[in-house]
Write a protein that holds these residues in place. Structure first.
Motif, PDB file in Angstrom:
ATOM      1  N   ARG A  96      50.010  38.411  22.515  1.00  0.00           N
ATOM      2  CA  ARG A  96      51.425  38.760  22.605  1.00  0.00           C
ATOM      3  C   ARG A  96      52.257  37.709  23.343  1.00  0.00           C
ATOM      4  O   ARG A  96      53.465  37.852  23.458  1.00  0.00           O
ATOM      5  N   ARG A 102      49.415  49.594  34.585  1.00  0.00           N
ATOM      6  CA  ARG A 102      48.156  48.866  34.771  1.00  0.00           C
ATOM      7  C   ARG A 102      48.327  47.781  35.828  1.00  0.00           C
ATOM      8  O   ARG A 102      47.484  47.588  36.684  1.00  0.00           O
ATOM      9  N   LYS A 103      49.463  47.084  35.756  1.00  0.00           N
ATOM     10  CA  LYS A 103      49.736  46.032  36.727  1.00  0.00           C
ATOM     11  C   LYS A 103      49.706  46.631  38.140  1.00  0.00           C
ATOM     12  O   LYS A 103      49.122  46.050  39.067  1.00  0.00           O
ATOM     13  N   SER A 146      40.917  45.686  31.618  1.00  0.00           N
ATOM     14  CA  SER A 146      41.708  46.489  30.681  1.00  0.00           C
ATOM     15  C   SER A 146      41.013  46.521  29.339  1.00  0.00           C
ATOM     16  O   SER A 146      40.718  45.468  28.761  1.00  0.00           O
ATOM     17  N   TYR A 206      42.995  46.449  44.012  1.00  0.00           N
ATOM     18  CA  TYR A 206      42.428  45.228  44.601  1.00  0.00           C
ATOM     19  C   TYR A 206      42.842  45.077  46.058  1.00  0.00           C
ATOM     20  O   TYR A 206      42.111  44.521  46.877  1.00  0.00           O
ATOM     21  N   LYS A 263      45.788  51.179  26.102  1.00  0.00           N
ATOM     22  CA  LYS A 263      44.714  50.542  26.870  1.00  0.00           C
ATOM     23  C   LYS A 263      44.419  51.376  28.102  1.00  0.00           C
ATOM     24  O   LYS A 263      45.284  52.087  28.604  1.00  0.00           O
ATOM     25  N   ARG A 288      48.507  32.811  34.433  1.00  0.00           N
ATOM     26  CA  ARG A 288      48.023  34.177  34.554  1.00  0.00           C
ATOM     27  C   ARG A 288      46.697  34.209  35.320  1.00  0.00           C
ATOM     28  O   ARG A 288      46.466  35.080  36.149  1.00  0.00           O
ATOM     29  N   TYR A 326      46.157  47.370  39.188  1.00  0.00           N
ATOM     30  CA  TYR A 326      45.450  46.150  39.578  1.00  0.00           C
ATOM     31  C   TYR A 326      45.764  45.785  41.023  1.00  0.00           C
ATOM     32  O   TYR A 326      44.896  45.601  41.854  1.00  0.00           O
ATOM     33  N   GLN A 327      47.071  45.677  41.292  1.00  0.00           N
ATOM     34  CA  GLN A 327      47.417  45.165  42.624  1.00  0.00           C
ATOM     35  C   GLN A 327      47.087  46.160  43.732  1.00  0.00           C
ATOM     36  O   GLN A 327      46.662  45.776  44.817  1.00  0.00           O
ATOM     37  N   GLY A 363      51.468  48.981  30.348  1.00  0.00           N
ATOM     38  CA  GLY A 363      51.164  47.714  31.009  1.00  0.00           C
ATOM     39  C   GLY A 363      51.673  47.631  32.442  1.00  0.00           C
ATOM     40  O   GLY A 363      51.017  47.068  33.319  1.00  0.00           O
ATOM     41  N   THR A 378      46.071  36.090  38.909  1.00  0.00           N
ATOM     42  CA  THR A 378      45.004  37.050  39.188  1.00  0.00           C
ATOM     43  C   THR A 378      44.284  36.630  40.459  1.00  0.00           C
ATOM     44  O   THR A 378      44.092  37.417  41.380  1.00  0.00           O
ATOM     45  N   ALA A 404      46.645  36.965  43.457  1.00  0.00           N
ATOM     46  CA  ALA A 404      46.876  38.360  43.785  1.00  0.00           C
ATOM     47  C   ALA A 404      45.671  38.915  44.521  1.00  0.00           C
ATOM     48  O   ALA A 404      45.804  39.621  45.526  1.00  0.00           O
ATOM     49  N   ASN A 405      44.499  38.526  44.053  1.00  0.00           N
ATOM     50  CA  ASN A 405      43.296  39.006  44.697  1.00  0.00           C
ATOM     51  C   ASN A 405      43.195  38.456  46.118  1.00  0.00           C
ATOM     52  O   ASN A 405      42.923  39.181  47.062  1.00  0.00           O
TER      53      ASN A 405
HETATM   54  N1  LIG Z   1      47.228  41.887  40.227  1.00  0.00           N
HETATM   55  C1  LIG Z   1      46.596  41.825  39.065  1.00  0.00           C
HETATM   56  N2  LIG Z   1      47.299  42.106  37.913  1.00  0.00           N
HETATM   57  C2  LIG Z   1      46.676  42.041  36.696  1.00  0.00           C
HETATM   58  C3  LIG Z   1      45.305  41.675  36.612  1.00  0.00           C
HETATM   59  N3  LIG Z   1      44.963  41.697  35.274  1.00  0.00           N
HETATM   60  C4  LIG Z   1      46.072  42.061  34.597  1.00  0.00           C
HETATM   61  N4  LIG Z   1      47.111  42.264  35.451  1.00  0.00           N
HETATM   62  C5  LIG Z   1      48.486  42.657  35.109  1.00  0.00           C
HETATM   63  O1  LIG Z   1      48.432  43.961  34.520  1.00  0.00           O
HETATM   64  C6  LIG Z   1      49.341  44.057  33.390  1.00  0.00           C
HETATM   65  C7  LIG Z   1      48.589  44.639  32.214  1.00  0.00           C
HETATM   66  O2  LIG Z   1      47.622  43.710  31.810  1.00  0.00           O
HETATM   67  P1  LIG Z   1      46.430  44.117  30.841  1.00  0.00           P
HETATM   68  O3  LIG Z   1      45.963  45.488  31.183  1.00  0.00           O
HETATM   69  O4  LIG Z   1      45.436  43.008  30.815  1.00  0.00           O
HETATM   70  O5  LIG Z   1      47.038  44.287  29.374  1.00  0.00           O
HETATM   71  P2  LIG Z   1      48.035  43.370  28.580  1.00  0.00           P
HETATM   72  O6  LIG Z   1      49.248  44.251  28.462  1.00  0.00           O
HETATM   73  O7  LIG Z   1      47.351  43.097  27.282  1.00  0.00           O
HETATM   74  O8  LIG Z   1      48.319  42.122  29.348  1.00  0.00           O
HETATM   75  C8  LIG Z   1      49.885  42.642  33.152  1.00  0.00           C
HETATM   76  O9  LIG Z   1      51.228  42.603  33.582  1.00  0.00           O
HETATM   77  C9  LIG Z   1      49.043  41.713  34.028  1.00  0.00           C
HETATM   78  O10 LIG Z   1      49.849  40.704  34.621  1.00  0.00           O
HETATM   79  C10 LIG Z   1      44.577  41.375  37.834  1.00  0.00           C
HETATM   80  O11 LIG Z   1      43.386  41.068  37.821  1.00  0.00           O
HETATM   81  N5  LIG Z   1      45.279  41.479  39.016  1.00  0.00           N
END
Ligand SMILES: Nc1nc2c(ncn2[C@@H]2O[C@H](COP(=O)(O)OP(=O)(O)O)[C@@H](O)[C@H]2O)c(=O)[nH]1
Ligand SMILES: Nc1nc2c(ncn2[C@@H]2O[C@H](COP(=O)(O)OP(=O)(O)O)[C@@H](O)[C@H]2O)c(=O)[nH]1
Lengths: 527, 527
Positions: free
Chosen positions: A95, A213-214, A232, A221, A241, A145, A217-218, A210, A149, A152-153
């Motif tokens: 995308r 999910r973001k 994801s 972690y 997802k 990206r 993640y944050q 999404g 990641t 952010a980690n």
């Molecule tokens: N902080 C953090 N954000 C992540 C990580 N992986 C993905 N994201 C964020 O989570 C959101 C969703 O990503 P993802 O689930 O991979 O599905 P996508 O919509 O296909 O990109 C995106 O805005 C990414 O920037 C990660 O390991 N750490």
């Protein structure tokens, strides 16, 4: 040979082999449309015509690229042909890849369809492509990206508040909206329970969007900087997802991330796809032959190299940089001495004329593993076949020119780099411009005399006969309409140019010399 | 049932039968793309959103129109379904028909391709169509051309000079350019020889272009007003045409011309093609059901009825005029009371949710000769199937609403015209506008309170966090970006609206109330 994304790699290997010691390469493109917006005019300048084509034709898509390599075997006095038809389509690989919008012209689509063109093959199996520019942009995104990641980690590990982390992370971490806090607390509780109970190998969270999910993640972690890995995954048969939580050591996590990065970079390389073929052609420095190839060249550069420049001069430079030797068989067929022998110069008509005396088609065999074209399987308008026919026409015409000179070349064969070809080298045919049959890519363009041409404006109700009436005192004229209210008018009798000034003026019309008009337009549109 | 131009007539007959006593009709369209140019915004007004869709979506083409008629059999307490998938494509039937340019979006094309959509069927076998407007225009052209031929013939017979004949002929007869005179003399000589020697049944002239053919027509008919008939015929395997000269009495000539006229008029009728189906649907006055159908309705009207009007009000009037009862299952699924039972409302998710308690899918059988859909042949995103599923979802949800009332309807079936459906009637779902889930086609639209929303401008470098900072004194906010330098900002806490005035001003940013901003825009764009 038909080439789709499924056999693209093999085809590239074959092509690379074929290009080695090739005599020339013929090309041909099939497009989803030809032109919109601007009507061409008989008295366009080349700069104007280029502008009309650039702004009116490039929104269409080149969907099939035909290419036929011709190798000459001096011992057997024959060519070996390697015809390819590449199906190309800009499927967005992910995308972040550009989601290309392109135009179709229904008459062109109908034309291709009636010649059995396989659109399903294009759209399902077409080879993807990116311009070099988009390639770079995508690679940067992948790397950014990846580092986000990581950052952010790290950021969450070291528990810095967002204000103190460096700019890239600033972009990555988002403020948690009030209304999502409860949701995130629930997720954290679930993760905690999962981590305490090691019977389950992983925990699947509810599917969500999404942004959520973001946030997961944050937040996760940040809370569990160690020992947890999030991924994801798509819900089967759906575009949703969900995040899968698993236990992983720091080392495992790094490995997984590294693998992800490599996969993403490979994906970009694969997405660059067909652009590679143009790079190979360019690097081979072979003479590129085409029939009426201005549009082919424009599309090829625009789609696979980069956006076409605004000025004709820059376009010439770009063309010459990518393809340093080009011959257009349309120029060849419509120039002295061949034009008198060739009444029609469409590719089909040309092929027919050239199969008769005084012409002699050179011997051409198909390369091993390439399907033979026969009279029955004839597929005019399949790009690979058209390229093959174009090459055949070229070789036939070149040899004919050789037969006219005092000491004809050995075996009757004239190569594209022979001095006999020089008058035709790097000239691209343009369609229907008075006394301007081509664009000269590596030299000065023709400057036809336009002193007998006038720019005339009049009321929209005027018909052809009104213009003839207006000019009746200076004899017969040729009219080339610009729009309802203006036209170029050319005198048949150049000796009467001066008498145009004597045409009585009226509030209805204006008459201006061509040069004066052009100057005025240039002045008005200058930056 | 798949419908192409080859079985279109049969399908129309079947459809007409099915529409008789139908309960409702579900529809669904497949497009070559969804949107370009304008990004939707959470705080768009409906008028704005309509404008964005009208200017950003209609250049794409509707290529498959799915339609499923549902008939209810009270005795057997079951529906009979008649699903059709019409492939449509605006092939130009002749060179006067509009040569439509349409856009494709590669992600949409890829989406369809990955669901095995057959593009070849669209482009080769698609049913043509014209809007009513184009139909009229084409008929006029045919008639004009016919009368021109007649007039030209009369004009030449009576040897009037062009100046004295009425206007239409003025258009038809052209002055003969100087350089063509010799050519025409030669043609006349050939025709004369042919007429003197009656061994040959006809004389084929050399192929030539349309202008030369026009000159031949007018010159030859002028010279031989009687006894000669000319006809343009195509050269085999070529786009060239030649004129065939034959002997014919005045009567024969008239007959031939009349036949030509009828053929041309029939051609226009045939070209109108798919527009007929929409006319049938409209005339049937059945309730039209669709899922998330705003785009479907817009494309259907635009492509088959006529260009969409500029204002939302006019669009509502046009929609209501063509389809006087519409129900959008997306509105149904996302409104009280169903929304709490349906977490996801895409068509696929909806179908899954509705197949479980508390819902009960009504009994539906396929009409005779219509292929059965089974779990294996399931073809989501084939328009006929999607229409079928939409209808199934509609009937299931309608019946569920019936089960909630005190005296549930007989057989548990709720018809689309039941008073239970009234709250959902003639409302089209719009995507992602805050507190504005639909457009009300036959009533006033919702007027959500936007007093907590502000229009904010700032430097392009600003990030989300800068905006949050700016508004930190008034608590959490929701940001909806307009572009790099502006956004709508909505307060979570409406009790703090007045405190926004206390945010310190700076030369960097501006803050304006939503209503004030809208007023200003309206003032600036008023005609
Ligand atoms: N902080 C953090 N954000 C992540 C990580 N992986 C993905 N994201 C964020 O989570 C959101 C969703 O990503 P993802 O689930 O991979 O599905 P996508 O919509 O296909 O990109 C995106 O805005 C990414 O920037 C990660 O390991 N750490
Ligand atoms: N005067 C006259 N002109 C004709 C007649 N039929 C065709 N034309 C003109 O001749 C031109 C060529 O027409 P035609 O050969 O039918 O091929 P087209 O290019 O497919 O229309 C058109 O501009 C017509 O207007 C006729 O019977 N009389």
């Amino acid at each position: 040979m038909e080439v789709t994304r499924h056999n693209f790699a093999e085809a590239c290997a074959l092509l690379s082999e074929a290009l080695d010691k090739a005599s020339f390469v013929a090309i041909d493109g099939e497009f989803t449309g030809l032109h919109c917006k601007h009507k061409p005019n008989l008295f366009d300048s080349l700069e104007e015509r280029y502008h009309k084509m650039r702004t009116g034709s490039l929104d269409f898509l080149l969907v099939q690229f035909g290419l036929c390599v011709f190798k000459y075997d001096g011992e057997k006095s024959r060519y070996t042909a390697y015809p390819f038809s590449f199906y190309v389509f800009p499927r967005p690989v992910n995308r972040h890849a550009p989601d290309v919008r392109f135009l179709c012209q229904s008459s062109s689509i109908d034309f291709l369809a009636s010649h059995n063109f396989d659109f399903n093959k294009v759209f399902r199996d077409g080879i993807p492509f990116l311009t070099s520019l988009d390639q770079e942009r995508l690679k940067e995104l992948v790397l950014e990206r990846h580092s986000q990641t990581e950052m952010a980690n790290i950021a969450s590990t070291t528990e810095k508040s967002p204000k103190f982390v460096s700019p890239p992370t600033n972009k990555a971490l988002v403020d948690v909206p009030e209304e999502e806090k409860e949701f995130l607390e629930r997720v954290c509780k679930d993760v905690e329970m999962f981590l305490q109970d090691d019977k389950q190998p992983h925990l699947s969270l509810e599917p969500c969007n999404g942004f959520k999910r973001k946030l997961i993640y944050q937040t996760v972690y940040a809370k569990y900087p160690k020992g947890v890995h999030l991924d994801s995954l798509p819900v089967e048969n759906s575009r949703l997802k969900y995040i899968c939580v698993s236990r992983a050591s720091e080392e495992e996590k790094k490995k997984i991330d590294q693998l992800k990065l490599q996969t993403a970079l490979d994906e970009v390389d694969e997405a660059a796809g067909f652009a590679k073929v143009i790079q190979m052609l360019s690097a081979s420095k072979r003479t590129i032959v085409g029939h009426n190839m201005m549009l082919d060249v424009m599309h090829t550069l625009h789609q696979f190299s980069g956006p076409l420049p605004e000025t004709l001069d820059d376009f010439k430079a770009m063309t010459n940089c990518v393809f340093n030797k080009i011959i257009d068989t349309k120029v060849l067929a419509t120039s002295h001495p061949l034009k008198d022998l060739l009444p029609f110069s469409s590719l089909g008509d040309l092929k027919n004329s050239l199969s008769q005396t005084p012409f002699q088609v050179p011997k051409i065999v198909m390369a091993k593993n390439f399907p033979e074209y026969s009279a029955e399987t004839e597929q005019l308008h399949e790009a690979g076949y058209d390229a093959y026919i174009t090459g055949l026409c070229f070789a036939t015409m070149a040899n004919y020119l050789g037969s006219l000179v005092k000491t004809p070349p050995k075996g009757g064969r004239v190569s594209p780099t022979s001095h006999l070809m020089e008058p035709f080298m790097n000239k691209l045919a343009v369609h229907m411009i008075n006394e301007l049959p081509y664009i000269n890519i590596t030299g000065l363009d023709l400057q036809p005399d336009r002193s007998h041409v006038f720019y005339v404006t009049f009321p929209a109700e005027w018909k052809m006969s009104d213009i003839h009436n207006l000019f009746s005192s200076v004899g017969p004229v040729m009219i080339s309409w610009i729009n309802d209210c203006s036209a170029y008018v050319a005198l048949n009798r150049r000796d009467l140019i001066r008498s145009v000034a004597d045409i009585p003026s009226s509030p209805n019309h204006t008459i201006m010399g061509y040069a004066e008009y052009k100057q005025q337009v240039e002045y008005m549109t200058a930056p």
